[in-house]
Design an enzyme around this catalytic site. Sequence first.
Site, short mmCIF file in Angstrom:
data_model
loop_
_atom_site.label_atom_id
_atom_site.label_comp_id
_atom_site.label_asym_id
_atom_site.label_seq_id
_atom_site.Cartn_x
_atom_site.Cartn_y
_atom_site.Cartn_z
NE ARG A 1 -0.61 5.41 7.57
CZ ARG A 1 -1.20 4.98 6.79
NH1 ARG A 1 -1.54 3.67 6.27
NH2 ARG A 1 -1.96 6.16 5.86
NE ARG B 1 2.34 4.09 5.48
CZ ARG B 1 2.91 2.90 5.68
NH1 ARG B 1 4.05 3.19 6.59
NH2 ARG B 1 2.23 1.75 5.79
N PRO B 2 -1.08 9.15 3.64
CG PRO B 2 -0.99 9.85 1.57
CD PRO B 2 -0.11 9.32 2.66
CB ILE B 3 -6.31 7.27 4.84
CG1 ILE B 3 -6.73 8.44 5.65
CG2 ILE B 3 -5.42 6.28 5.63
CD1 ILE B 3 -7.82 7.93 6.90
CB ILE C 1 6.61 2.36 -2.27
CG1 ILE C 1 6.80 1.35 -3.49
CG2 ILE C 1 5.23 2.26 -1.66
CD1 ILE C 1 5.73 1.28 -4.54
CE LYS D 1 3.97 -5.82 10.15
NZ LYS D 1 3.44 -4.48 9.32
CG ASN D 2 2.39 -6.14 5.91
OD1 ASN D 2 2.17 -5.66 6.90
ND2 ASN D 2 3.02 -5.85 5.04
CG ASP E 1 7.48 -3.39 3.34
OD1 ASP E 1 7.63 -2.36 3.47
OD2 ASP E 1 6.49 -4.25 3.94
CB CYS F 1 4.16 5.91 9.86
SG CYS F 1 5.00 5.56 8.21
CG LEU G 1 -5.70 6.59 -2.86
CD1 LEU G 1 -4.53 5.79 -3.39
CD2 LEU G 1 -6.32 7.50 -4.07
NE ARG H 1 4.75 -1.43 13.80
CZ ARG H 1 5.00 -1.28 12.81
NH1 ARG H 1 5.99 -0.40 12.65
NH2 ARG H 1 4.32 -1.46 11.75
C1 UD1 Z 1 1.13 -1.88 2.87
C2 UD1 Z 1 2.08 -2.65 3.88
C3 UD1 Z 1 3.33 -2.11 3.99
C4 UD1 Z 1 4.06 -1.90 2.66
C5 UD1 Z 1 3.07 -1.16 1.71
C6 UD1 Z 1 3.66 -1.09 0.13
C7 UD1 Z 1 0.58 -3.54 5.52
C8 UD1 Z 1 0.07 -3.43 6.94
N1 UD1 Z 1 1.29 -2.79 5.30
O1 UD1 Z 1 1.11 -0.44 3.49
O2 UD1 Z 1 4.31 -2.96 4.72
O3 UD1 Z 1 5.29 -1.33 2.55
O4 UD1 Z 1 1.93 -1.88 1.66
O5 UD1 Z 1 3.87 -2.41 -0.18
O6 UD1 Z 1 -0.02 -4.06 4.69
N2 UD1 Z 1 -1.13 6.16 -0.85
C9 UD1 Z 1 -1.85 7.26 -0.83
N3 UD1 Z 1 -3.05 7.36 -0.47
C10 UD1 Z 1 -3.82 6.42 -0.01
C11 UD1 Z 1 -3.02 5.31 0.49
C12 UD1 Z 1 -1.86 5.12 -0.09
O7 UD1 Z 1 -1.33 8.25 -1.42
O8 UD1 Z 1 -4.90 6.55 0.62
C13 UD1 Z 1 0.39 5.82 -1.08
C14 UD1 Z 1 1.39 5.96 0.18
O9 UD1 Z 1 1.49 7.06 0.64
C15 UD1 Z 1 2.18 5.10 -0.67
C16 UD1 Z 1 1.69 4.15 -1.74
O10 UD1 Z 1 0.55 4.86 -1.91
O11 UD1 Z 1 3.26 6.07 -1.38
C17 UD1 Z 1 1.66 2.89 -1.35
O12 UD1 Z 1 0.93 2.67 0.07
P1 UD1 Z 1 -0.01 1.42 0.25
O13 UD1 Z 1 -0.04 0.48 -0.85
O14 UD1 Z 1 -1.29 1.92 0.64
O15 UD1 Z 1 0.80 0.87 1.70
P2 UD1 Z 1 0.01 0.43 2.95
O16 UD1 Z 1 -1.25 -0.27 2.51
O17 UD1 Z 1 -0.11 1.67 3.90
#
Ligand code: UD1
Length: 417
Positions: free
Chosen positions: A92, A121-123, A328, A22-23, A306, A116, A125, A398
């Site tokens: 998400r 789940r901040p964005i 994480i 999926k990812n 995961d 979530c 970055l 999902r």
């Molecule tokens: C992806 C996977 C998810 C997996 C995760 C970690 C998909 C669709 N989902 O999620 O299944 O559990 O990787 O392997 O591929 N963070 C920030 N700011 C940001 C982005 C992330 O602080 O802008 C933090 C998150 O809160 C988290 C950490 O970074 O604590 C890792 O998140 P990230 O690697 O971005 O996970 P996803 O891409 O959301």
Amino acid sequence: MSKIYIEGGRRLAGEIRVHGAKNSALPALAATLLCRGVSVLHNCPPLLDVTASIRILEHLGCVCRREGTTVTVDSSTLTGFDIPDTLMREMRSSIVFLGAIAARCGQARLSFPGGCELGPRPIDLHLAALRQLGLNIQEDHGLLDCTVQKRLSGAVINLSIPSVGATENILLAAATAKGRTVIHNAAREPEISDLAAFLNRAGACIRGAGSSIIEIDGVYDLHGTEHTVIPDRIIAATYMAAAAVTGGDLILRDVEVSHLTPVLDSFRAAGCLVEPAVKSLRIAAPDRLKPVGTVRTMAYPGFPTDAQPPVLAMSALADGPSVFVENIFENRFKYVDELARMGAKVKVEGRVAVVEGVPALSGATVSATDLRGGAALVIAALAASGVTEIDEIRHIDRGYADLENSLREVGANIKRE
Ligand code: UD1
């Protein structure tokens, strides 16, 4: 609302085919937007999140066709650059469309993805990196209104966390940007390498994916291509746990064993026989599982967050204590309260869970709190005496396609009503 019923205590034996990741499928579907023409993606799992991605592509004007696990996307008919809130909320990870839409259309409008089940789940970055590439982003009342003057431009980006999603968004935005982009501290997950492979096949120039420094030389545009999504390593880990807790002996087909290295040690520590082969893997369980020691979730190539819930569920039946440290996500032990209803003895304090290990679990009525937490309940139920009723299974759907059939074929007594 559908529920899953499992009568536990049956030994699982036989073969299961592991479906596509999926990812990997989701960012690859977003990447088809960049390819002017027709892209064909094989091994796309039949999951709700894949359907949601296709709906987003169709909303943007692409013509999509899904035949079995092959999805064909023609993005030459693209007309839109916005994703409505209803579609954003379905999944998400729809944020990964931002880099692709901005690069292809020069503008993008979408709503902020909400929080979530795993905590915030901040964005930040994603947004900071895209701004570095020249995207002008206005954040207003939960909306992201983005414009590009002329074309995105390459930049040197240092990620403070190796975020998977942020790395994907940068790859998508930088593939057709002007000049070179270098990502430091990039995520190294296999899904990143898969996305880079797809983009390179479509004409991009990306080096270093899979390592922590990725270089992208922007090209003018990408063409349609054909790609096969990698196998889902988390699904494989889940079925391994299913074999382990049932005293089972399973062969998993269509797995990429090298992607599973971080989890294989835990299964071996539990006393399982693990026999990797080419594109397949056999796991045979011992009479009684041993504790796995201390598992710390980390970015790849560390132990994947995961896989934490299914492996913790397995440890709940071990002959001694195990410790899980979740590095994480803040809130990834919610499902433990549900496991406790089945007799698991787990103490959670912040990001640490101490699992005591009990000789047996018993069936109960439980609720899936999130995708992998739901999978953990399925694992526990397969081993528990009596019947377990799991509701809120939309979470499980999902990420797991055809879960009941796969498990039934190897001997589980499982049904959906
Ligand atoms: C992806 C996977 C998810 C997996 C995760 C970690 C998909 C669709 N989902 O999620 O299944 O559990 O990787 O392997 O591929 N963070 C920030 N700011 C940001 C982005 C992330 O602080 O802008 C933090 C998150 O809160 C988290 C950490 O970074 O604590 C890792 O998140 P990230 O690697 O971005 O996970 P996803 O891409 O959301």
